[in-house]
Write a protein that holds these residues in place. Structure first.
Motif, PDB file in Angstrom:
ATOM      1  N   MET A  41      27.086  43.223  35.104  1.00 14.80           N
ATOM      2  CA  MET A  41      27.287  44.655  34.854  1.00 14.80           C
ATOM      3  C   MET A  41      28.379  44.860  33.810  1.00 14.80           C
ATOM      4  O   MET A  41      28.268  45.695  32.923  1.00 14.80           O
ATOM      5  N   THR A  42      29.431  44.047  33.950  1.00 11.52           N
ATOM      6  CA  THR A  42      30.522  44.140  32.978  1.00 11.52           C
ATOM      7  C   THR A  42      30.026  43.783  31.582  1.00 11.52           C
ATOM      8  O   THR A  42      30.297  44.499  30.612  1.00 11.52           O
TER       9      THR A  42
ATOM     10  N   LEU B 150      27.878  46.488  30.131  1.00  9.02           N
ATOM     11  CA  LEU B 150      28.493  47.823  30.106  1.00  9.02           C
ATOM     12  C   LEU B 150      28.478  48.486  28.724  1.00  9.02           C
ATOM     13  O   LEU B 150      28.087  49.656  28.605  1.00  9.02           O
TER      14      LEU B 150
ATOM     15  N   LEU C  49      35.490  47.189  25.966  1.00  7.80           N
ATOM     16  CA  LEU C  49      36.360  46.033  26.217  1.00  7.80           C
ATOM     17  C   LEU C  49      35.590  44.709  26.377  1.00  7.80           C
ATOM     18  O   LEU C  49      36.046  43.677  25.869  1.00  7.80           O
ATOM     19  N   PRO C  50      34.444  44.707  27.068  1.00  6.53           N
ATOM     20  CA  PRO C  50      33.732  43.429  27.208  1.00  6.53           C
ATOM     21  C   PRO C  50      33.309  42.815  25.879  1.00  6.53           C
ATOM     22  O   PRO C  50      32.976  41.627  25.837  1.00  6.53           O
ATOM     23  N   LEU C  51      33.300  43.607  24.810  1.00  6.52           N
ATOM     24  CA  LEU C  51      33.019  43.014  23.499  1.00  6.52           C
ATOM     25  C   LEU C  51      34.263  42.332  22.943  1.00  6.52           C
ATOM     26  O   LEU C  51      34.179  41.504  22.046  1.00  6.52           O
TER      27      LEU C  51
ATOM     28  N   PHE D 117      28.184  41.702  39.406  1.00  7.99           N
ATOM     29  CA  PHE D 117      29.275  42.498  38.827  1.00  7.99           C
ATOM     30  C   PHE D 117      29.615  42.001  37.432  1.00  7.99           C
ATOM     31  O   PHE D 117      29.892  42.777  36.517  1.00  7.99           O
TER      32      PHE D 117
ATOM     33  N   ILE E 221      37.102  51.608  27.365  1.00 10.73           N
ATOM     34  CA  ILE E 221      36.910  50.658  28.472  1.00 10.73           C
ATOM     35  C   ILE E 221      35.542  49.996  28.383  1.00 10.73           C
ATOM     36  O   ILE E 221      35.416  48.782  28.561  1.00 10.73           O
ATOM     37  N   THR E 222      34.515  50.800  28.066  1.00  8.82           N
ATOM     38  CA  THR E 222      33.171  50.214  28.015  1.00  8.82           C
ATOM     39  C   THR E 222      33.039  49.221  26.869  1.00  8.82           C
ATOM     40  O   THR E 222      32.160  48.379  26.894  1.00  8.82           O
TER      41      THR E 222
ATOM     42  N   LEU F 120      29.321  38.824  42.945  1.00  9.45           N
ATOM     43  CA  LEU F 120      30.260  38.694  41.840  1.00  9.45           C
ATOM     44  C   LEU F 120      29.508  38.461  40.530  1.00  9.45           C
ATOM     45  O   LEU F 120      29.866  39.005  39.484  1.00  9.45           O
TER      46      LEU F 120
ATOM     47  N   ILE G  93      37.042  41.152  25.122  1.00  8.19           N
ATOM     48  CA  ILE G  93      37.461  40.073  26.012  1.00  8.19           C
ATOM     49  C   ILE G  93      36.269  39.134  26.214  1.00  8.19           C
ATOM     50  O   ILE G  93      35.232  39.543  26.722  1.00  8.19           O
TER      51      ILE G  93
ATOM     52  N   LEU H 226      26.179  53.166  38.450  1.00  6.68           N
ATOM     53  CA  LEU H 226      27.580  53.321  38.071  1.00  6.68           C
ATOM     54  C   LEU H 226      27.708  54.128  36.779  1.00  6.68           C
ATOM     55  O   LEU H 226      28.541  55.025  36.662  1.00  6.68           O
TER      56      LEU H 226
END
Lengths: 262, 311, 353
Positions: A139-140, A143, A98-100, A136, A95-96, A133, A102, A73
């Motif tokens: 992966m999130t 990211l 964001l996981p930090l 995924f 966007i990449t 899931l 949220i 990806l």
């Protein structure tokens, strides 16, 4: 100058104590299982536990999938953004990252509600769907690290020139991607892979809430029920992390010294 | 990028509205733009499905009743004493561990960059930081239980060697202080890792120029070094804050569900609807996003102010 | 005693001695350049004057005051660094004001002094800019103003031009010299560029391996190099090996061509080898060129360098370069052609080491 050096050593001493004492404490505790003498009984108990092997294997497998699909990806996306959509880079980077921002628990909470049995994509209905899931979600989580690692590696090679060179030699799209781009950003791919591995192996929240038999929830379970095994597991986990980071360092050193083939 | 271009082009066309004989320049550009965007579609779809939509779903749900009507009641219910105290402890732990991590991490980074220590100390600390910053979650809790728990090494040594009973002072690993100390184990290395390059970027000439112009060490730090480092310091501290705020595994393994912090409360809510209102759970999640989001907005705003002298 | 005095300065880093017994007296208002290749110790001497390095031996005095034990911020010295070193978080105005601010001057005084300095470097209109918005040349001028604002006793310039473009380098060095003369400030300038040193200094110190090979006015350094090192480092120079044929009559031979030197050969005997130096611009091959000495040789190469054409010819075992001023009618000699170079015998310098 003398006081500077003194303060520097003081800071390092404080840091070293802070970091090393818990490790010594944990190691010492892990040896205490046999009353009155030090032994490796706790480790023996851990390694002979079938649960340990199966959860460890499961997490390894999940990590592997996460790394493969994550790279499939991230690499083409980073490549495409550098080549064709440089204006979009800030957006993609945002966007990449964001996981930090949220928290993981919020993301997985969203999954549970969005992909439950009554949703448009009922992933949690089957075991394989839930495993998907979980991959995924990993992966999130990884990211930010993966994208950063790959993008940094891509900055070092001139993707546009590389692509044009490949095209001028008649290469087709898959050839360019897998024969030119991937090998050249391999160092970035590997650093991303190791950090992903370290994250996935210890991850608790996602696996626990998705009810998957991963290593993280197993650790928690052992911690809640046993006395000395948790310390042994902590030492093992630390060793795993150390191994991934050591390999990462090795790769990044290789990246610095190796001539860039472009 | 011509080959994939052509193939995708032919795949997309013919566009029934497009008269190919009079295909204009702008149509070509439009088509090219479409291809460009198609290239990042997989990523966008992934981000949408597994990052943005789940989050938006919760955000939306926070404003709905279980029956699907719009309401502010969930948000209002967040201000019940139990939930407020959970947020409060979470915020306190996050602030304390991020500030503590920032200060100690700063001094460590300073020591290895400017303290004139041998280079093996530097590489050793950086390698260790890479490991320790990723050594979080459940095993970290185990390590601190084995060290500072009731029968932990330090607790026992203090008691046996100097007769100091740590736990009689009111210390408890399962408390605010205990959690803060534990979190700092991964906060400090993170600060070291991010701040070391920033300190490396401080030119020796700035120091010397300020010195020869008559400035004291303190004046150098106050007027030059700290203003230059401010954005990275601040940014990292806020990152540490978000990092601690969302962390659950360590706290859960350490305290079970006995410590009332937001991630643990949310965890319990997801597992068993302890709040007896699923949509209140969404509001709880929204609150977490708002707080970490705010800290990031604050960071961006402060950085843009501090960085007006940069490009 | 002179204004800035360096006597018997030594400096070692561990086992490596980088400055050995360096002596120098600089008068008030003088512009002195330290010239030498990198690693010769010139920057170390400068940094010892500034107080960033402590001499391993010897004393530095400024205006009669021994500087040992004084920290850099107690010395009242101005310094300009190679890489600008402007504070990136401050505007041009604040950069120039920095030294005055930390000295606790009043706001009005700072204001007027900074304006004065900015007009000196002709950058008043950029006062509110930040360093990243300035060109390299502008940054270095601001750095100069910043160093001068607190009215230092001595100005130190550490290769301030080496990071700049060739054209700006020339104009800025003239500007530096003009400002220096206008303020009458004692200045030490470190450079590895001989043209820079020759063009703006009152005196030059040529440094080699940690000590001064020669101290003198630019013309003196250029025309009368004291050592082989100075001769080869300053300007372009032909080093010619010659054989003594008659020590009493000062006769030597280059290849098989005899030359009578003006300068006494000193204690040598026939058959000895001596080194001679000749500047490329000293001779001419033009018809009817002046000179009491002639050497014939075969042209090896001819290079067009812009204002001059540099030709190399072989005389015996030596290759001698000479320059001709370019003009549209100039026809450079062809390779293989034999030409005769005429010059004055007094231009042949004997290099004694």
């Amino acid at each position: 100058m003398k006081s500077t050096r003194f303060l520097a050593w003081l800071a390092i001493a404080v840091g070293a104590i802070y970091f090393i004492v818990p490790l010594i404490g944990t190691f010492e505790f892990s040896l205490r299982m046999r009353r009155g003498e030090y032994s490796f009984d706790a480790y023996h108990s851990v390694f002979s536990d079938i649960q340990f092997r199966s959860t460890f294997g499961f997490s390894m497998l999940m990590a592997l999938f996460t790394i493969i699909f994550g790279m499939l990806l991230v690499v083409p996306t980073a490549y495409w953004v550098r080549l064709r959509l440089p204006k979009l880079r800030p957006v993609i980077e945002f966007i990449t990252l964001l996981p930090l921002v949220i928290p993981a628990i919020v993301i997985v909470f969203g999954y549970l509600r969005l992909y439950n049995s009554s949703s448009f994509l009922p992933l949690t209905n089957s075991t394989s769907g839930t495993n998907m899931l979980l991959v995924f979600s990993y992966m999130t989580l990884s990211l930010p690290y993966m994208y950063r690692a790959v993008d940094t590696a891509m900055r070092m090679i001139d993707v546009a020139t590389l692509t044009e060179a490949a095209e001028s030699l008649g290469a087709k799209w898959p050839t360019i991607m897998f024969r030119c781009i991937f090998p050249n950003v391999m160092s970035g791919v590997l650093s991303g892979a190791f950090i992903t591995f370290a994250i996935v192996m210890g991850e608790f929240t996602m696996a626990a809430l998705l009810n998957r038999p991963a290593f993280g929830p197993y650790l928690q379970l052992v911690g809640a029920n046993k006395a000395y095994e948790p310390s042994a597991l902590a030492i093992i986990a630390f060793a795993i992390t150390w191994l991934s980071m050591g390999l990462l360092q090795l790769v990044s050193r290789f990246q610095k010294t190796a001539p860039v083939k472009a | 990028m011509r080959p994939p271009h052509f193939r995708l082009n032919s795949f997309l066309s013919p566009n029934p509205l497009d008269d190919s004989r009079f295909m204009s320049q702008s149509a070509l550009i439009d088509r090219r733009t479409v291809i460009d965007w198609l290239g990042i579609m997989p990523f966008m779809i992934f981000a949408l499905l597994f990052l943005i939509l789940p989050t938006l779903y919760l955000v939306g749900g926070a404003f709905l009743t279980p029956d699907g009507d719009f309401t502010f009641k969930n948000i209002a219910d967040l201000f019940s004493p139990n939930i407020v105290s959970a947020y409060w402890i979470s915020i306190k732990v996050s602030i304390a561990s991020s500030l503590g991590g920032a200060v100690i991490g700063f001094f460590l980074a300073w020591a290895i960059v400017m303290g004139g220590v041998p280079s093996f100390v530097r590489s050793g600390l950086l390698t260790f930081s890479g490991v320790a910053s990723n050594f979080a979650g459940v095993p970290l809790a185990f390590a601190f239980i084995a060290t500072l728990g009731r029968t932990g090494l330090v607790t026992v040594l203090l008691r046996d060697l100097i007769g100091f009973n740590l736990y009689s002072t009111g210390f408890n690993l399962l408390s605010f202080l205990g959690l803060t100390i534990t979190y700092m184990f991964f906060q400090i290395p993170l600060m070291v890792l991010i701040l070391t390059p920033a300190l490396d970027g401080m030119k020796r000439e700035w120091r010397e120029a300020s010195e020869i112009l008559g400035a004291s060490t303190w004046q150098y730090w106050r007027m030059i070094a700290l203003p230059i480092l401010w954005p990275s310091l601040l940014g990292t501290t806020l990152l540490l804050f978000a990092n601690a705020f969302g962390a659950i595994a360590t706290a859960y393994a350490l305290t079970g569900s006995s410590l009332n912090i937001v991630p643990i409360l949310l965890y319990a809510q997801i597992r068993g609807d302890v709040l007896h209102n699923p949509n209140l759970g969404y509001a709880l999640a929204l609150g977490m996003i708002v707080i970490t989001g705010l800290s990031n907005v604050l960071y961006i705003w402060l950085r843009s102010r501090a960085e007006r002298w940069q490009k | 005693m002179s204004f800035l005095s360096l006597s018997h300065i030594q400096k070692s880093f561990g086992q490596v001695q980088v400055v050995r017994d360096f002596n120098m007296e600089i008068e008030k208002g003088e512009f002195v350049s330290f010239l030498g290749p990198s690693g010769c110790g010139k920057t170390t001497v400068l940094r010892m004057i500034a107080g960033f390095e402590t001499p391993s031996g010897g004393t530095i005095t400024v205006a009669g005051k021994n500087q040992s034990g004084l920290k850099p911020n107690q010395r009242n010295i101005g310094m300009v660094f190679q890489a600008y070193a402007l504070f990136p978080n401050m505007s041009v105005f604040d950069n120039v004001a920095f030294g005055l601010k930390v000295a606790g001057r009043s706001k009005d005084e700072i204001d007027s002094r900074v304006k004065e300095m900015l007009s000196l470097i002709k950058l008043e209109h950029l006062a509110e800019r930040f360093p990243y918005q300035l060109s390299g040349g502008q940054q270095q001028r601001v750095a100069l103003a910043r160093a001068l604002a607190p009215k230092p006793q001595v100005l130190l310039l550490d290769e301030p031009l080496s990071a700049l473009d060739a054209k700006i380098r020339v104009s800025l060095r003239e500007e530096i010299r003009m400002i220096q003369q206008q303020l009458g400030i004692t200045t030490v300038f470190v450079t590895h560029d001989q043209e820079e040193a020759l063009s703006i200094s009152d005196r030059i110190v040529v440094m080699n391996a940690g000590s001064a090979d020669q101290i003198g006015a630019p013309a003196e350094i250029y025309n009368r190099p004291a050592t082989r090192f100075v001769a080869s480092f300053v300007g372009t120079l032909n080093l010619i090996e010659a054989k003594v044929t008659d020590p009493v009559a000062n006769r030597i031979s280059i290849g098989d061509q005899g030359v009578t030197l003006r300068e006494p050969l000193g204690p040598v005997k026939a058959g000895d080898t001596v080194s001679l130096a000749l500047r490329p611009e000293a001779g001419s091959i033009a018809e009817g060129a002046k000179g009491d000495t002639a050497l014939a040789g075969e042209v090896v190469s001819s290079n067009f360098l812009g204002s001059v054409v540099r030709t190399r010819m072989r005389v015996g075992a030596s290759v001698i370069s000479f320059d001709m001023f370019n003009n549209p009618g100039l026809v450079p000699p062809a390779v293989g052609e034999t030409v005769t170079l005429r010059f004055t015998a007094s231009d042949l310098l004997i290099i004694r080491d």
